[in-house]
Design an enzyme around this catalytic site. Structure first.
Site, PDB file in Angstrom:
ATOM      1  N   CYS A  50      -3.194  -3.970 -12.597  1.00  0.00           N
ATOM      2  CA  CYS A  50      -1.957  -3.210 -12.454  1.00  0.00           C
ATOM      3  C   CYS A  50      -1.457  -3.178 -11.019  1.00  0.00           C
ATOM      4  O   CYS A  50      -0.288  -2.878 -10.783  1.00  0.00           O
ATOM      5  CB  CYS A  50      -2.140  -1.785 -12.967  1.00  0.00           C
ATOM      6  SG  CYS A  50      -3.424  -0.861 -12.100  1.00  0.00           S
ATOM      7  N   HIS A  99     -13.081 -11.340   0.578  1.00  0.00           N
ATOM      8  CA  HIS A  99     -12.019 -10.587  -0.090  1.00  0.00           C
ATOM      9  C   HIS A  99     -12.423 -10.247  -1.521  1.00  0.00           C
ATOM     10  O   HIS A  99     -12.310  -9.086  -1.948  1.00  0.00           O
ATOM     11  CB  HIS A  99     -10.723 -11.395  -0.088  1.00  0.00           C
ATOM     12  CG  HIS A  99      -9.619 -10.748  -0.870  1.00  0.00           C
ATOM     13  ND1 HIS A  99      -8.938  -9.637  -0.421  1.00  0.00           N
ATOM     14  CD2 HIS A  99      -9.095 -11.041  -2.093  1.00  0.00           C
ATOM     15  CE1 HIS A  99      -8.032  -9.276  -1.310  1.00  0.00           C
ATOM     16  NE2 HIS A  99      -8.116 -10.108  -2.345  1.00  0.00           N
TER      17      HIS A  99
END
Length: 574
Positions: A50, A99
């Site tokens: 989202c 990351h």
């Protein structure tokens, strides 16, 4: 080949851009297929949640890879590349690994430490595996990311640094009250039956709501979720399923509604929410601004004139040039006259004092310092006469209008949004959506455990890099040992030609001796070369080994393909 990730998230892009760039399930599959079909990439995986969209790929060229992955993201998201580019970030090789590991641990989440991202990473890997777009590198990377995330949650208190997005959203809805106390006895409506909606329903059930109604476009999925909730051992909530067209009626009965669907348009419009509030209270739902204006008028206060108001019709100034004056300040103040020449200043002063605007330059026929001096003197006389000089007005007291207590609480966890943002302005409704969650989480306290997780991530990135570099040289070592075995076999065959009467016992002993000699000669250099290759900058040792022993490049490549094929057969989620 090298790992590359191109993406955007709540840290790099506003919610409005993330909404437009969101990828449907079908778009994600097509993006994966098109990425591996592109020239620079041989593997690909998409992580779409989202609040992030990231495309991971194993590429052979950095610049070409960045250009191609950025273009593909733009094509499949529907946001033109020129508009998308300012919000994209790029990570390469070790930084890309760092990351993803940080994402898996919840360090990059909107709510730090939330654990739902692990399930989303697992789904991303499974999707790439099903489409056969994940090879050795991405399989290793994503499975290791899952292990690192689990380690962070088990070895540290990162869970205390933040909650899942659902829990955090409910805390925002409760406005500081204990969620269980706030939720107890309420009727809840959950729109959607996916992973996020299921988590929201389970959280509400544990919080003590009296009833949960599940609405979904596929009614069978809504029924399944309602059945799971009803049969849960840790709750006694009443749960039932309804079709999507029953949402307006159920919204009238609900105290709290959570929506998280994959719809591309609005699920709850402002009009629908207004109708539900009116149906519940019997009173019209109004916007807060209208409530405030009414209260001001009832208190006998007159709002200050703004640019373009009727009170300014005869002002000699071009009010369009001062339209940026802050709300609550009159254009008659000093903010409107700063920097004007003396003639205009006098006109403004005369108008502000109720006089008539005059053109002093035309009267005297003069301009320059003398005229300015006279005009400033005239303005001073005007000020003396009216007893004041036009100045910035302080905002006049405004009657504080308390916002009505909400009768309907809405939590919108969808991206793009399910609930019209205009609902924020409705009295009697409290809406928490992804954008407001981002604002609220920006000030969330960071626990000391976050530092521990960062150290775990750093250690795991170093270990993963070393393992990948060591694995890179393995096919070369295998090819070297295979070549040595062929040499041994050839020499034994030649020995048999020279000594045809050699019995089996002596032949086996000679063969074993030669093999031991070769293994001992190769053992130290192959072990050492693996150690050196695992260090930063050790990629060149594989090339050196191939050059020293004149190894065929195709033989090495065939070993690598065989290993990848074995990995593909034996793969499995972490």
């Amino acid at each position: 080949m090298s790992l590359l990730v191109v993406g955007l998230s709540h840290r790099s892009a506003p919610v409005s851009v993330l909404e437009r760039a969101s990828l449907s399930a079908g778009a994600q599959l097509k993006l994966l297929q098109d990425t591996v079909a592109a020239e620079p990439a041989v593997e690909a995986a998409v992580l779409a949640t989202c609040n992030r969209i990231e495309l991971y790929a194993d590429v052979d060229k950095f610049h070409a890879g960045v250009a191609e992955l950025s273009t593909l993201l733009a094509q499949h998201s529907g946001v033109v590349l020129e508009e998308l580019t300012p919000y994209l970030y790029v990570h390469y090789e070790d930084r890309a690994v760092h990351h993803l590991f940080s994402v898996a641990c919840g360090l990059d989440s909107m709510v730090v430490g939330e654990g739902q991202i692990l399930g989303q990473i697992k789904d991303s890997l499974a999707r790439a595996q099903d489409l056969h777009t994940a090879g050795r590198l991405l399989n290793d990377l994503f499975q290791q990311a899952l292990r690192v995330g689990k380690r962070a949650h088990s070895e540290t208190g990162i869970d205390r640094a933040g909650q899942s997005l659902v829990t955090f959203g409910l805390e925002q809805l409760s406005a500081g009250a204990e969620v269980q106390q706030w939720a107890r006895g309420k009727r809840a409506l959950v729109i959607g039956a996916g992973s996020m909606s299921s988590l929201a329903a389970a959280t509400l059930a544990r919080a003590g709501v009296a009833e949960i109604v599940v609405a979904n476009r596929t009614f069978e999925r809504a029924e399944r979720l309602a059945e799971i909730l009803s049969e849960g051992d840790d709750t006694d909530v009443l749960a039932r399923a309804v079709p999507m067209d029953s949402v307006p009626g159920e919204l009238t009965r609900a105290d709290v509604a959570v929506s998280c669907t994959g719809a591309t348009g609005l699920v709850l419009t402002a009009d629908a929410v207004v109708a539900s509030v009116e149906g519940r209270t019997g009173a019209p739902a109004v916007e807060d601004a209208a409530v405030a204006d009414t209260a001001v008028r009832e208190a006998g206060e007159t709002p200050l004139p703004g640019a373009g108001s009727a009170a300014d019709e005869n002002c000699p100034l071009d009010l369009s040039s001062v339209s940026s004056v802050p709300s609550g300040f009159s254009v008659m103040g000093e903010a409107a006259v700063a920097g004007m020449d003396a003639a205009t200043l006098e006109q403004h002063g005369a108008w502000a004092a109720g006089g008539t605007a005059v053109d002093r330059t035309r009267e005297t026929g003069r301009s320059g310092p003398e005229a300015d001096s006279e005009l400033i003197g005239a303005l001073a006389a005007t000020a003396t006469r009216v007893g004041r000089i036009p100045e910035r007005r302080r905002p006049e007291p405004v009657v504080e209008v308390p916002r009505p207590e909400p009768v309907l609480f809405l939590l919108d966890l969808a991206m793009p949004r399910d609930v019209d943002a205009a609902v924020h302005r409705l009295a009697g409704v409290r809406l928490v959506d992804i954008e407001s969650l981002a604002d609220a989480s920006a000030d969330a306290p960071m626990a000391a455990d976050v530092d521990m997780v960062r150290r775990i991530v750093a250690d795991e990135v170093a270990a993963f890099g070393a393992a990948q570099r060591a694995a890179h040289i393995t096919p070369t070592v295998v090819a070297l040992r295979s070549m040595a075995a062929d040499v041994v076999a050839g020499e034994i065959a030649r020995l048999e030609g020279r000594l045809p009467g050699l019995d089996d016992k002596h032949r086996a002993e000679i063969t074993q001796t030669v093999k031991r000699v070769v293994d001992k000669l190769l053992h130290a250099p192959t072990v050492r070369v693996k150690q050196l290759a695992a260090e930063p900058g050790g990629a060149g040792y594989a090339d050196a080994l191939r050059t020293l022993f004149d190894l065929d490049q195709e033989t090495v490549a065939s070993v690598s393909r065989a290993e990848n094929s074995t990995t593909e057969k034996n793969r499995g989620p972490a």
